[in-house]
Design an enzyme around this catalytic site. Sequence first.
Site, short mmCIF file in Angstrom:
data_model
loop_
_atom_site.label_atom_id
_atom_site.label_comp_id
_atom_site.label_asym_id
_atom_site.label_seq_id
_atom_site.Cartn_x
_atom_site.Cartn_y
_atom_site.Cartn_z
N CYS A 253 -98.04 10.28 42.55
CA CYS A 253 -99.27 10.87 42.03
C CYS A 253 -100.19 9.85 41.37
O CYS A 253 -101.39 10.10 41.22
CB CYS A 253 -98.96 11.99 41.05
N HIS B 205 -105.37 18.78 42.12
CA HIS B 205 -104.58 17.54 42.10
C HIS B 205 -104.39 17.03 43.53
O HIS B 205 -103.36 17.26 44.15
CB HIS B 205 -103.23 17.84 41.44
N CYS C 55 -98.07 11.16 35.30
CA CYS C 55 -96.65 11.22 35.65
C CYS C 55 -96.53 11.06 37.17
O CYS C 55 -97.44 11.42 37.91
CB CYS C 55 -96.03 12.53 35.19
N GLY D 254 -93.74 10.85 40.76
CA GLY D 254 -92.45 11.12 41.37
C GLY D 254 -91.52 9.92 41.27
O GLY D 254 -91.97 8.77 41.34
#
Length: 390
Positions: free
Chosen positions: A91, A346, A376, A378
């Site tokens: 992300c 997102h 944050c 993955g």
Amino acid sequence: MRDAVIVDAVRTPIGKGKPGGALSGVHPVDLSAHVLNALARRTGLDPALVDDVVWGCVSQVGEQAGCVGRYSVLAAGWPESVPGLTVDRQCGSSQQAVHQVAAGVIAGQYDIAVAGGVEAMSRVPMGAARAGNEYGRPFGPLVAERYDHVRFHQGVGAEMIAEEFGLSRTELDQHALDSHAKAARAIDEGRFAGQLAPVTVPDGDGGERGVDTDEGVRRGGSLEKLAGLTTPFKEHGVISAGNASQISDGSAALLITTGEIARQHGWTPMARIHTAVLAGVDPVTMLKGPIPATEKALKRSGLSIGDIGAFEINEAFASVSLGWQRTVGADYERLNVNGGAIALGHPLGGSGARLMTTLVHHMRDQGIRYGLQAMCEGGGMANATVLELL
């Protein structure tokens, strides 16, 4: 010593990442080309001067395969001499693109470069790069053994974070309502006008229409409505579709150079990339990364949490941003002032650049000296960036 400054930043409106979404008719390469050309028009940039285009993208398969960064350059009609690179830090991919471009500019490898990213989740679904298992599964046996074969899952991790920080369903749902209210206010007050590059799309009747507004913002929600949504990751849990980020389509781009080169071209930079750091955490509860990343960024920059006038913390789930806020002690009123991913959406590989575009424009419009962004990611990672207004 060379510095790295943001000359300008632009983004598309964010569309719902589903068939029939506002941007679902646009190929991700073309969407990327759109913001590249918008950036060039706004700044008077000669694309031939660009040393590299570094582009974030998560699901690098199908329409997003084969180095979407390079194809975006070609789709934009920029000279073939301009290279392109695609990066994947989940992300945070396009925030990582900013970090890489800034490092290249400071090191002297680049004089002028563009960082950004894209994700067209209506066309390349989330997880598409892992679908089918035709070529095996990711992670590998050693990683599986290290974590007792626990499946890494962001929704489950979000539930674990909520439990760790003692966050109730009502608190999370209220945070989601706040995000939508902030985004709606920003739209109504024209706060996004200076950062948006409207997109022309087919209207389905042989004509065209313009998309100039973020599609996912919902008005008139209530705690009662949100409380009625199911919690798919845990029975009687607290994470629902209502307090999680939206699946989206979108792209954003930033023009980065040195302060001296900017002056030579008659550009007035918006902000300096003051500090850029990374952090790693447990991949099972992978979403806590912004906490140590923020602490590291503050330590390295010599700033305190009270020095930061605006925060953009990606609302992957409400528990992420609320858990972060409570841990680092940030002023809630300075957090995602114009709404976050719960309301705006997102688009994975494009989100880091979208957040930074929103942050730098907000800082300029409000005269805020320092802003901080964190994502944050993955696998248990996070980027954090401190910007300083110029």
